[in-house]
Design an enzyme around this catalytic site. Structure first.
Site, short mmCIF file in Angstrom:
data_model
loop_
_atom_site.label_atom_id
_atom_site.label_comp_id
_atom_site.label_asym_id
_atom_site.label_seq_id
_atom_site.Cartn_x
_atom_site.Cartn_y
_atom_site.Cartn_z
N GLN A 142 -9.56 -6.69 -13.21
CA GLN A 142 -8.69 -7.77 -12.76
C GLN A 142 -8.28 -8.63 -13.95
OE1 GLN A 142 -7.18 -8.34 -9.99
NE2 GLN A 142 -8.15 -6.94 -8.54
N GLY A 189 -4.74 -5.91 -8.99
CA GLY A 189 -4.04 -7.16 -9.21
C GLY A 189 -2.70 -7.03 -9.89
N CYS A 213 10.52 21.16 -0.29
CA CYS A 213 9.72 20.79 0.88
C CYS A 213 10.29 21.41 2.15
CB CYS A 213 9.63 19.27 1.02
SG CYS A 213 11.08 18.48 1.76
N HIS A 243 9.15 14.81 2.99
CA HIS A 243 10.00 14.93 1.80
C HIS A 243 9.61 13.92 0.72
CE1 HIS A 243 13.35 15.13 -0.91
NE2 HIS A 243 13.46 13.82 -0.79
#
Length: 337
Positions: A156, A183, A273, A302
């Site tokens: 972070q 973050g 696809c 897709h």
């Protein structure tokens, strides 16, 4: 990593995920703890059996979801009290509790509990929060009880370079199997996110995964990889798919728009696809306008395949030592966001 928040990738079956060559999916500790409960998942044999997914799974700690409940939570050193988004019931999440839940869920990679602070944050708040995350990581390491699960820490520090460096140093003390970068992609401009990655990446150990959490747009994937990131997750591809927007090699296409009513080409002629091999933009637009569930299924398949294929092409470009050339070629076709 496709996101299966509640042990399911929205509108996409495990069989579809295997066909598009997804290697690993992400599920959410907070949501599964609230419903159906981690003990039930343990009783079912763990997440893999519960959702019938035989490949790797990563669970986040639930920290992002808990800390997003700004009106419903109270952060303390020992942990955070919060109210469920489902029924308002009161719950407590500590590093130890997060490990208990994630150990019960049984994912292959589990994330330490961190405090995901908002953007913007003051320096003083960010410093206190980053130091708390470091202390919580130590407690997670102590509480983690399964050797068959890889525990990742989370770096972070908001948008402050010195805090990011401190967080990396504190996290590396535990020599963990991998590290998440949290973050970021929480509202800051993209150049600021890239600046933080430039600060962090030179400090990261080689040979251990670097996971940029919550990032999934094509440009961010490319810029992240160029800087040394290995793993990403985001709800973006399936969320925009359900709203009628698809990612293509030529940029985003809002297929619900009227201009595609008589477009009898695939969503993306370069895509392999199921949706692109079998259906046209005109047909998928018709499904969207008719509120047919199949529309979300096809556009989600897709978009996930598009990003997974992009990562396949990125890996090939790295292997062939032409990553920067690939990035430039991609932007020429897709554009910059």
């Amino acid at each position: 990593m496709p996101v299966g928040t509640q042990a399911a990738v929205k509108a996409v079956s495990p069989r579809d995920l295997e066909e598009i060559r997804a290697q690993i999916i992400l599920s959410n500790t907070y949501h599964l703890a609230m419903r159906p409960g981690h003990e039930l998942v343990r009783e079912a044999g763990g997440l893999h059996r519960f959702m019938n997914w035989s490949h790797p799974i990563l669970t986040d700690s639930g920290g992002f979801q808990v800390f997003s409940l700004a009106e419903l939570r109270n952060i303390r050193e020992e942990g955070v009290w919060f109210r469920s988004h489902l029924d308002g019931s009161r719950h407590f999440l500590s590093p130890e509790k997060a490990m208990e839940i994630e150990n019960a869920l049984g994912a292959d990679i589990i994330m330490a509990l961190d405090e995901c602070m908002p953007y913007p944050a003051t320096y003083d708040y960010a410093k206190k929060s980053t130091e708390r995350t470091a202390r919580w990581l130590g407690r997670c390491v102590q509480a983690h009880s399964r050797e068959d699960q890889a525990l990742f820490g989370i770096i972070q520090g908001s948008v402050f370079a010195d805090l990011r460096k401190e967080s990396v140093e504190r996290s590396l003390e535990y020599d963990l199997p991998g590290y998440g970068i949290g973050g970021l992609s929480v509202g800051e401009p993209k150049p600021v996110m890239y600046d933080m990655l430039d600060v962090i990446m030179p400090m990261m150990p080689k040979g251990k995964p670097r996971y940029l959490m919550g990032v999934g747009s094509p440009d961010c994937l490319l810029e992240g990889v160029v800087r040394g990131v290995d793993m990403f997750d985001c709800v973006l591809p399936t969320r925009i798919a359900r709203n009628g927007t698809v990612l293509t090699s030529q940029g985003k296409v809002v297929v619900r728009n009227a201009e595609y009513a008589r477009d009898f080409t695939p969503l993306d002629p370069e895509c392999d696809c199921y949706a692109c091999r079998n259906f046209t933009r005109a047909y998928i637009r018709h499904l969207i306008k008719a509120n047919e569930i199949l529309a979300s299924i096809l556009t989600s398949i897709h978009n996930l395949r598009f990003l997974i294929h992009l990562m396949e092409e990125i890996r090939r470009a790295i292997w062939e030592e032409r990553l920067l050339e690939f990035r430039n070629d991609f932007y020429e076709k897709f554009g910059r966001e």
